[in-house]
Motif scaffolding. Structure first.
Motif, short mmCIF file in Angstrom:
data_model
loop_
_atom_site.label_atom_id
_atom_site.label_comp_id
_atom_site.label_asym_id
_atom_site.label_seq_id
_atom_site.Cartn_x
_atom_site.Cartn_y
_atom_site.Cartn_z
N SER A 55 33.81 140.25 66.81
CA SER A 55 33.32 140.54 65.46
C SER A 55 34.16 139.86 64.39
O SER A 55 33.65 139.49 63.32
CB SER A 55 33.28 142.06 65.22
OG SER A 55 34.58 142.59 65.32
N LEU A 56 35.45 139.66 64.68
CA LEU A 56 36.30 138.95 63.71
C LEU A 56 35.85 137.50 63.57
O LEU A 56 35.83 136.94 62.47
CB LEU A 56 37.77 139.00 64.15
CG LEU A 56 38.74 138.27 63.20
CD1 LEU A 56 38.81 138.98 61.84
CD2 LEU A 56 40.14 138.16 63.80
N VAL A 58 32.81 136.33 64.08
CA VAL A 58 31.54 136.32 63.33
C VAL A 58 31.81 136.51 61.84
O VAL A 58 31.23 135.83 60.99
CB VAL A 58 30.60 137.42 63.87
CG1 VAL A 58 29.36 137.54 62.98
CG2 VAL A 58 30.20 137.11 65.31
N LYS A 59 32.73 137.42 61.54
CA LYS A 59 33.05 137.68 60.13
C LYS A 59 33.64 136.44 59.46
O LYS A 59 33.31 136.10 58.32
CB LYS A 59 34.04 138.85 60.07
CG LYS A 59 34.38 139.31 58.65
CD LYS A 59 35.41 140.44 58.71
CE LYS A 59 36.04 140.66 57.34
NZ LYS A 59 37.28 141.41 57.44
N ARG A 60 34.53 135.76 60.17
CA ARG A 60 35.21 134.60 59.58
C ARG A 60 34.36 133.34 59.58
O ARG A 60 34.44 132.52 58.67
CB ARG A 60 36.50 134.31 60.38
CG ARG A 60 37.59 135.34 60.18
CD ARG A 60 38.63 134.80 59.19
NE ARG A 60 39.57 135.85 58.82
CZ ARG A 60 40.69 136.10 59.48
NH1 ARG A 60 41.00 135.41 60.55
NH2 ARG A 60 41.49 137.06 59.07
N GLY A 62 30.86 133.07 61.09
CA GLY A 62 29.40 133.16 61.19
C GLY A 62 28.92 132.98 62.61
O GLY A 62 29.54 133.47 63.54
#
Lengths: 196, 196
Positions: A55-56, A58-60, A62
């Motif tokens: 998830s990190l 994806v957050k950073r 995409g």
């Protein structure tokens, strides 16, 4: 990696923002995309290798496609490949290409060719290649048709990596020394460097 | 296409069995796999182009992967590329490569490089390339290191197609005549043909 070390990759590695885990993600992603077919690279695998959560990433960064484009940088390879005066560039290109392939366990340029066969939308990768490899080389060449000669030199470099990869592990290229490869392959490159 | 016309593709085009629709399927499939990324090729699209039902293709050829491997033939391209005496082969290779790309709207060899970036199981395509292109060329060369020189010639051919595709539509190569491309690119190829 510091953002002030002046390396050609610094600006790209900034693309995900700053903070812990960013550099590790970029390194793990570059390695994954270089060593594996695109379809086999997973965000989870990159996360595991980088020691962060999926998830990190994806957050950073995409999507996987966005991360791919972020790490698709040819600047460091071009720095190494082009680090010779023009009269010696042909041989330097061959020796450096072999060295980079050995050091990183993969080809530093060839993924731009894969991009032609996979998804049409990967045009950012091709634009980067043109800017960081072809245009940069054309700017160094003297004489007429510099842009065309730079495209053809880039072609010979891509072709060298392609044929070494295609014919491994038992091909003749896999068993040839870097010096022998340069003896045979560098003259054609040097002629394109020199030809007016 | 008759199975007795002596072309290098005849045996491959037989692979789906005989009967109506077979040749049309092979032609449509070869065109689709040459012009589009693998992921975008569909059995339905090939069926529409061939004027047959998708179920007929599955019955004759099996899966999309099986059909891909069936039409992955480099024999006809090799026939054209290698149809010159050795002292003229370098220039002939460049002119023929440009002609084949123009005539078929795609590169006759480059899909073997895409195969490196997509799925590891596409080894049949690489085995065919080695047999139909590299080994055949090595058999014609004289002097030492024929296998290695054949691999490097194949590399330069793949690289020429790769760089023309990468830099289109606005690159210098897209605007250069075939004769000018040969002037620049053929000497390196010819040196590998001649070098002992």
């Amino acid at each position: 990696m510091s953002t002030t070390d002046g390396s050609a990759t610094a600006s790209v590695e900034d693309a995900g923002g700053t903070g812990s885990g960013r550099d590790a993600i970029v390194r793990a992603a570059r390695r994954a995309f270089t060593l594996k077919p695109y379809a086999e690279v997973t965000m989870r695998g990159i996360a595991t290798a980088a020691g962060v959560s999926p998830s990190l990433i994806v957050k950073r960064f995409g999507t996987k496609e966005a991360l791919f484009n972020t790490v698709a940088d040819f600047g460091a390879a071009a720095d190494a490949l082009f680090a010779a005066p023009l009269p010696e560039l042909g041989r330097h290109l061959v020796l450096t290409m072999v060295e980079l392939r050995d050091r990183f366990g993969g080809d530093p340029l060839l993924r731009v060719v894969f991009s032609l066969g996979i998804e049409d939308e990967r045009t950012l990768l091709r634009a980067r290649f043109r800017e960081q490899v072809t245009d940069r080389l054309a700017g160094r060449l003297t004489g007429p048709d510099a842009a065309l000669r730079a495209e053809l030199i880039a072609g010979q470099l891509l072709g060298l990596g392609a044929t070494l990869s295609l014919h491994r592990p038992d091909g003749a290229g896999a068993h040839a020394s870097a010096e022998r490869l340069a003896d045979l392959y560098a003259p054609g490159l040097q002629r394109l460097v020199d030809t007016a």
